[in-house]
Scaffold this motif. Structure first.
Motif, mmCIF file in Angstrom:
data_model
loop_
_atom_site.group_PDB
_atom_site.id
_atom_site.type_symbol
_atom_site.label_atom_id
_atom_site.label_comp_id
_atom_site.label_asym_id
_atom_site.label_seq_id
_atom_site.Cartn_x
_atom_site.Cartn_y
_atom_site.Cartn_z
ATOM 1 N N UNK A 155 -2.086 4.925 15.630
ATOM 2 C CA UNK A 155 -1.166 4.988 14.477
ATOM 3 C C UNK A 155 -1.875 4.647 13.157
ATOM 4 N N UNK A 156 -3.026 3.993 13.237
ATOM 5 C CA UNK A 156 -3.792 3.711 12.014
ATOM 6 C C UNK A 156 -4.950 4.696 11.809
ATOM 7 N N UNK A 157 -5.087 5.675 12.732
ATOM 8 C CA UNK A 157 -6.094 6.732 12.540
ATOM 9 C C UNK A 157 -5.550 7.768 11.566
ATOM 10 N N UNK A 158 -4.288 8.151 11.771
ATOM 11 C CA UNK A 158 -3.674 9.134 10.873
ATOM 12 C C UNK A 158 -3.189 8.405 9.609
ATOM 13 N N UNK A 159 -2.694 9.179 8.641
ATOM 14 C CA UNK A 159 -2.393 8.600 7.329
ATOM 15 C C UNK A 159 -1.297 7.534 7.402
ATOM 16 N N UNK A 160 -1.556 6.413 6.747
ATOM 17 C CA UNK A 160 -0.599 5.295 6.754
ATOM 18 C C UNK A 160 -0.835 4.394 5.546
ATOM 19 N N UNK A 161 0.167 3.601 5.206
ATOM 20 C CA UNK A 161 0.072 2.737 4.026
ATOM 21 C C UNK A 161 -0.717 1.464 4.277
ATOM 22 N N UNK A 162 -0.752 0.985 5.533
ATOM 23 C CA UNK A 162 -1.452 -0.274 5.833
ATOM 24 C C UNK A 162 -2.943 -0.156 5.519
ATOM 25 N N UNK A 163 -3.538 1.011 5.857
ATOM 26 C CA UNK A 163 -4.969 1.207 5.577
ATOM 27 C C UNK A 163 -5.228 1.206 4.066
ATOM 28 N N UNK A 166 0.841 -1.207 0.000
ATOM 29 C CA UNK A 166 0.000 0.000 0.000
ATOM 30 C C UNK A 166 0.867 1.245 0.000
ATOM 31 N N UNK A 167 0.503 2.219 -0.838
ATOM 32 C CA UNK A 167 1.279 3.462 -0.934
ATOM 33 C C UNK A 167 0.355 4.655 -0.712
ATOM 34 N N UNK A 168 0.781 5.567 0.183
ATOM 35 C CA UNK A 168 -0.043 6.725 0.549
ATOM 36 C C UNK A 168 0.795 8.002 0.482
ATOM 37 N N UNK A 169 0.346 8.960 -0.351
ATOM 38 C CA UNK A 169 1.068 10.243 -0.434
ATOM 39 C C UNK A 169 0.089 11.407 -0.627
ATOM 40 N N UNK A 170 -1.099 11.352 0.013
ATOM 41 C CA UNK A 170 -2.104 12.370 -0.326
ATOM 42 C C UNK A 170 -1.816 13.754 0.253
ATOM 43 N N UNK A 171 -0.996 13.814 1.311
ATOM 44 C CA UNK A 171 -0.784 15.118 1.949
ATOM 45 C C UNK A 171 0.673 15.261 2.382
ATOM 46 N N UNK A 172 0.950 15.284 3.690
ATOM 47 C CA UNK A 172 2.333 15.488 4.129
ATOM 48 C C UNK A 172 2.998 14.210 4.622
ATOM 49 N N UNK A 173 2.258 13.080 4.639
ATOM 50 C CA UNK A 173 2.894 11.816 5.001
ATOM 51 C C UNK A 173 3.257 11.043 3.742
ATOM 52 N N UNK A 174 4.460 10.470 3.745
ATOM 53 C CA UNK A 174 4.846 9.534 2.688
ATOM 54 C C UNK A 174 4.831 8.180 3.376
ATOM 55 N N UNK A 175 3.948 7.281 2.940
ATOM 56 C CA UNK A 175 3.790 6.036 3.692
ATOM 57 C C UNK A 175 3.695 4.841 2.761
#
Ligand code: KG4
Ligand code: ZN
Length: 382
Positions: A346-354, A5-14
């Motif tokens: 830790x899974x409420x804020x932006x993360x790649x696992x979700x 899973x890859x997440x980059x929608x805002x200020x987290x790179x996950x």
């Protein structure tokens, strides 16, 4: 089956690797989050251009680290070091190693396509498309808001509500994040009815903007929560319903919509006025209580009207312990037998696992060329 899973929608790179076993349980094999937060703290909020530049710097190291932590590849030594000052992790990797990354044993890549900041989203989406093509993997486009809800399939906090591990449908789901406040009725995966959302500022935005007025650091949610907790800990239990300084916008309104911009104005007026000022701790607790009260009231109304006994809370604001406590006490006081799901912080804020878990439930398997960053994507996929 395994998904990256890859997440980059805002200020987290996950990035994260999640595995699903035959019993339908999810196991997080790795979960790497790198944030450009220190830069935004200096500017008091996110400047999209700055966030996008950091996404470019972090994306490959973060993916590489997620694959390594999951035991799927070994990190090669390289000439370029990117250090992440936020969590003191140092990644040693060259941006050019994207072409040298060995093909990992994953079945698919899931990537956030929206909503979010265009510059940030583009980094994740284009990287994911490149890797999917290089490695010949399926690419799953993921709606960031649904991914917040799906964090509830990874883990859950203990809330005294004796909730089963895996959420059951039908459910009422609320996403409260920095950019969104959306209440939906989920009949099943991919069968969602929109109930309401914010007409102006999102719940997280209300925390961020009022914290700024109080001179508390960005992001405002954790700052206000910390300052409020110090005040609430010294307040006797009988007095914690006395926090009524600020308005509860739209709380008794018939709709499921929210409005938080008036709260910001009320806080500004209070700070500028001649009335005797209350302490910073009390102001923080008052702000938090106004936001929490509205969120709880509207969600409880939806649970009652739709006669649903599963509630899925998610998004950055659901990291707030006061919010979770008031939900629990309301359900208990009103004798509502609710399966109350809320992820670990830790899974409420932006993360790649979700994002990976949302990928498992998606029925969207578009071909790589048709997938693109969609900044204005709504929770309904429009
Ligand atoms: O879900 P998220 O990480 O990013 C978005 O998708 O927007 O949410 C970030 C938001 C920020 O507005 C932040 O202030 C808020 O979540 N937040 C909190 C807490 N932790 C993060 N709000 C209240 N209490 C917290 N403990
Ligand atoms: Zn988010």
């Amino acid at each position: 089956m395994r998904i990256l899973g890859i997440e980059t929608s805002c200020d987290e790179t996950a990035a994260a690797v999640v595995e699903k076993d035959e019993g339908g349980n999810f196991k997080v094999l790795s979960n790497v989050v790198s944030s450009s937060l220190p830069i935004h703290q200096r500017t008091g909020g996110i400047i999209p251009e700055n966030a996008a530049r950091k996404q470019i710097e972090y994306i490959i190291p973060v993916i590489q680290k997620a694959l390594e932590d999951a035991g799927l590849i070994k990190l090669p030594n390289s000439e370029f070091t990117s250090s992440n000052s936020n969590n003191n992790k140092t990644f040693s990797v060259s941006p050019s190693t994207i072409y040298q990354l060995p093909t990992p044993d994953v079945d698919a890549i899931a990537v956030t396509v929206g909503p979010g900041l265009i510059g940030s989203l583009l980094v994740g989406v284009e990287t994911a498309k490149t890797l999917a093509t290089l490695w010949n993997k399926k690419l799953i486009p993921v709606n960031h808001l649904l991914a917040h809800i799906y964090a509830n399939w990874i883990s859950q906090r203990d809330t005294e509500m004796k909730t089963p591990k895996i959420p059951q449908f039908p459910a009422i789901a609320l996403v409260v994040s920095g950019g969104h406040t959306d209440l939906v009725y989920m009949k099943d995966h991919n069968d969602i009815e929109y109930l309401g959302g914010t007409r102006d500022d999102a719940a997280g935005e209300a925390f961020d903007k009022t914290a700024r007025i109080l001179g508390l650091p960005y992001p405002g949610g954790p700052s206000i929560s910390k300052s409020a907790d110090e005040f609430l800990n010294n307040l006797s239990k009988d007095n914690d319903d006395s926090l009524t300084l600020f308005p509860r916008p739209m709380i008794n309104d018939d709709s499921y919509d929210f409005s938080f911009s008036g709260l910001k104005t009320a806080v500004l007026n209070h700070v500028k006025s001649d009335v005797p000022h209350v302490t910073l701790g009390q102001l923080s607790a008052e702000i938090q209580e106004s936001i929490v009260d509205v969120i709880v009231k509207k969600s409880v109304k939806a649970l009652k009207e739709y006669r649903v006994n599963t509630f899925l809370l998610s998004g950055g604001v659901s990291a707030n312990s006061r919010l979770v406590r008031i939900f629990t006490t309301t359900f208990l006081n009103e004798k509502m037998k609710i399966n109350f799901h809320v992820p670990e912080p830790k899974y409420c804020t932006d993360n790649g696992a979700a994002i990976a878990v949302a990928g498992f439930f998606s029925d969207d398997t578009g071909d790589v060329s048709s997938i693109s960053a969609t900044p204005q994507l709504s929770i309904m996929g429009l």
